[in-house]
Design a protein around this motif. Sequence first.
Motif, PDB file in Angstrom:
ATOM      1  N   THR A 197       0.757  -1.652  -0.007  1.00  0.00           N
ATOM      2  CA  THR A 197      -0.164   0.479   0.400  1.00  0.00           C
ATOM      3  C   THR A 197       0.818   0.870   0.074  1.00  0.00           C
ATOM      4  OG1 THR A 197      -1.341  -1.078   1.134  1.00  0.00           O
ATOM      5  CG2 THR A 197      -2.093   0.895   0.925  1.00  0.00           C
ATOM      6  N   ALA A 198       0.514   1.839  -1.040  1.00  0.00           N
ATOM      7  CA  ALA A 198       2.086   3.135  -1.197  1.00  0.00           C
ATOM      8  C   ALA A 198       0.319   4.434  -0.901  1.00  0.00           C
ATOM      9  CB  ALA A 198       1.851   3.957  -2.835  1.00  0.00           C
ATOM     10  N   GLY A 199       1.851   5.460  -0.176  1.00  0.00           N
ATOM     11  CA  GLY A 199       0.734   6.523  -0.483  1.00  0.00           C
ATOM     12  C   GLY A 199       0.752   7.810  -2.109  1.00  0.00           C
ATOM     13  N   GLY A 200       0.929   7.432  -3.343  1.00  0.00           N
ATOM     14  CA  GLY A 200       0.410   7.681  -4.084  1.00  0.00           C
ATOM     15  C   GLY A 200       0.685   7.360  -5.595  1.00  0.00           C
ATOM     16  N   PHE A 201       0.292   7.150  -6.514  1.00  0.00           N
ATOM     17  CA  PHE A 201       0.164   6.063  -7.458  1.00  0.00           C
ATOM     18  C   PHE A 201       1.346   6.416  -8.570  1.00  0.00           C
ATOM     19  CE2 PHE A 201      -1.220   5.822 -12.234  1.00  0.00           C
ATOM     20  CZ  PHE A 201      -2.163   4.342 -11.811  1.00  0.00           C
ATOM     21  N   TYR A 202       1.906   7.186  -9.082  1.00  0.00           N
ATOM     22  CA  TYR A 202       3.582   7.508  -9.457  1.00  0.00           C
ATOM     23  C   TYR A 202       4.531   7.262  -8.601  1.00  0.00           C
ATOM     24  CZ  TYR A 202      -0.252   9.225 -12.671  1.00  0.00           C
ATOM     25  OH  TYR A 202      -1.427   9.905 -13.623  1.00  0.00           O
ATOM     26  N   GLY A 203       4.995   8.425  -8.115  1.00  0.00           N
ATOM     27  CA  GLY A 203       6.696   7.985  -7.453  1.00  0.00           C
ATOM     28  C   GLY A 203       6.702   6.736  -6.241  1.00  0.00           C
ATOM     29  N   ALA A 204       5.258   7.303  -5.617  1.00  0.00           N
ATOM     30  CA  ALA A 204       5.060   6.241  -4.516  1.00  0.00           C
ATOM     31  C   ALA A 204       5.046   4.726  -5.386  1.00  0.00           C
ATOM     32  CB  ALA A 204       3.988   6.444  -3.519  1.00  0.00           C
ATOM     33  N   GLN A 205       4.967   4.187  -7.075  1.00  0.00           N
ATOM     34  CA  GLN A 205       4.390   3.226  -6.951  1.00  0.00           C
ATOM     35  C   GLN A 205       5.620   2.701  -8.294  1.00  0.00           C
ATOM     36  OE1 GLN A 205       0.370   1.119  -7.728  1.00  0.00           O
ATOM     37  NE2 GLN A 205      -0.206   3.167  -6.151  1.00  0.00           N
ATOM     38  N   GLY A 206       6.396   4.108  -7.747  1.00  0.00           N
ATOM     39  CA  GLY A 206       7.547   3.522  -9.059  1.00  0.00           C
ATOM     40  C   GLY A 206       7.800   4.102 -10.560  1.00  0.00           C
ATOM     41  N   ARG A 207       6.787   4.324 -10.207  1.00  0.00           N
ATOM     42  CA  ARG A 207       6.322   4.878 -11.870  1.00  0.00           C
ATOM     43  C   ARG A 207       7.213   6.588 -12.294  1.00  0.00           C
ATOM     44  NH1 ARG A 207       0.367   3.380 -10.632  1.00  0.00           N
ATOM     45  NH2 ARG A 207       0.616   1.355 -12.227  1.00  0.00           N
ATOM     46  N   VAL A 208       7.586   6.234 -13.853  1.00  0.00           N
ATOM     47  CA  VAL A 208       8.445   7.865 -13.801  1.00  0.00           C
ATOM     48  C   VAL A 208       7.739   8.272 -14.689  1.00  0.00           C
ATOM     49  CG1 VAL A 208       9.896   8.524 -14.751  1.00  0.00           C
ATOM     50  CG2 VAL A 208      10.511   6.705 -13.040  1.00  0.00           C
ATOM     51  N   LEU A 209       7.559   9.768 -15.479  1.00  0.00           N
ATOM     52  CA  LEU A 209       6.984  10.250 -15.892  1.00  0.00           C
ATOM     53  C   LEU A 209       7.780  11.798 -16.638  1.00  0.00           C
ATOM     54  CD1 LEU A 209       2.726  11.024 -14.888  1.00  0.00           C
ATOM     55  CD2 LEU A 209       3.807   8.850 -16.490  1.00  0.00           C
ATOM     56  N   ARG A 210       7.960  13.146 -15.157  1.00  0.00           N
ATOM     57  CA  ARG A 210       8.921  13.497 -15.660  1.00  0.00           C
ATOM     58  C   ARG A 210      10.073  13.433 -14.614  1.00  0.00           C
ATOM     59  NH1 ARG A 210       9.474  18.393 -16.931  1.00  0.00           N
ATOM     60  NH2 ARG A 210       7.344  19.512 -15.728  1.00  0.00           N
ATOM     61  N   LEU A 211       9.396  13.406 -13.309  1.00  0.00           N
ATOM     62  CA  LEU A 211      10.256  13.550 -12.327  1.00  0.00           C
ATOM     63  C   LEU A 211      11.176  11.544 -11.463  1.00  0.00           C
ATOM     64  CD1 LEU A 211       7.960  15.037  -9.898  1.00  0.00           C
ATOM     65  CD2 LEU A 211       9.486  15.692 -11.147  1.00  0.00           C
ATOM     66  N   PRO A 212      12.626  12.341 -11.725  1.00  0.00           N
ATOM     67  CA  PRO A 212      13.273  11.105 -11.299  1.00  0.00           C
ATOM     68  C   PRO A 212      13.218  10.971 -10.001  1.00  0.00           C
ATOM     69  CG  PRO A 212      14.784  13.411 -11.005  1.00  0.00           C
ATOM     70  CD  PRO A 212      13.228  13.723 -11.563  1.00  0.00           C
ATOM     71  N   LEU A 213      13.582   9.883  -9.984  1.00  0.00           N
ATOM     72  CA  LEU A 213      13.074   8.800  -8.697  1.00  0.00           C
ATOM     73  C   LEU A 213      14.378   8.582  -7.304  1.00  0.00           C
ATOM     74  CD1 LEU A 213      10.848   5.373  -9.378  1.00  0.00           C
ATOM     75  CD2 LEU A 213       9.955   7.539  -9.111  1.00  0.00           C
ATOM     76  N   ARG A 214      13.887   8.848  -5.969  1.00  0.00           N
ATOM     77  CA  ARG A 214      14.261   8.784  -5.017  1.00  0.00           C
ATOM     78  C   ARG A 214      15.134   7.126  -5.072  1.00  0.00           C
ATOM     79  NH1 ARG A 214      13.767  10.987   1.342  1.00  0.00           N
ATOM     80  NH2 ARG A 214      15.789  10.329   1.760  1.00  0.00           N
TER      81      ARG A 214
END
Length: 287
Positions: A197-214
């Motif tokens: 259970t993640a706190g978000g849909f994009y970065g929190a679940q490893g999805r990359v659009l324009r923002l790099p992941l930590r």
Amino acid sequence: MTVQASELILNPDGSVYHLNLKPENIAHNIIFVGDQYRVSKISKHFDVIRFKTEKREFVTHTGTYNNKEISVISTGIGPDNIDIVINELDALVNIDLESRLPKKDLTSLNIVRVGTSGALHEDIPLDSFVLSAFGLDINGMLHAYQTKTIQHQDIEDAFMKHTNWDPQKARPLIVKNSAFLENKFQSSKTHLGLTVTAGGFYGAQGRVLRLPLRDSGLIDAIASFNFKGIRATNFEMETSAIYGLSKLLGHHALSLNAIIANRANGTFSSDPGQTIENLITYALERF
């Protein structure tokens, strides 16, 4: 101890603040959906609908299906909304709203989430169902509460070691489902697994659009985690919060996930609406 008005807010008609519900408006068997428009897709199967209300994203229909009374409630998306919904439902059955005193005889609700999810393994096919044996909380919401008695710290420690968990993030928490509901809802049609259970849909679940992941390797590490046969099977945004709060408050909870995406092979269901309808039918029949 009396619950103060600032802590449990009631509307002028005496209903709980966010859900707009009074105790007589709900059944003790409850289906959670995220999407408010999915409530009617479930209640259309009812023999009769005796009550409807809505406020913000929270829509409730209560009625009967095969002589069993059931409420369907939309929670909206995310663990923060689950914090609202479960606390207010518990207040409806376990706090006297007039005296504001907790009741001596407590009621246990049966709560089943019917939602969508993305699988992390190729062997969990599109349009299948995952029954969450465990909820893995990586969003941190449950840390507001005293959770030590409901955690599985051996699995948590193994997960943190396997993923090289960043100590600046909230410690992952793992909570088991209700064995009572698992026995009712498990069948050859369901895959058992650990739902993340993640706190978000994009970065929190490893999805990359324009923002790099930590931590760009975290999702692969989660997918490869296996503890004595317990593996991370799917991602979503509500299950661990439902399991954690339900356990702490004495309710039974289960999460049923319609797999409409497969993250391992990058595919998406060609008919997600039908998959959800199939899961709705399955859940109602098991209730």
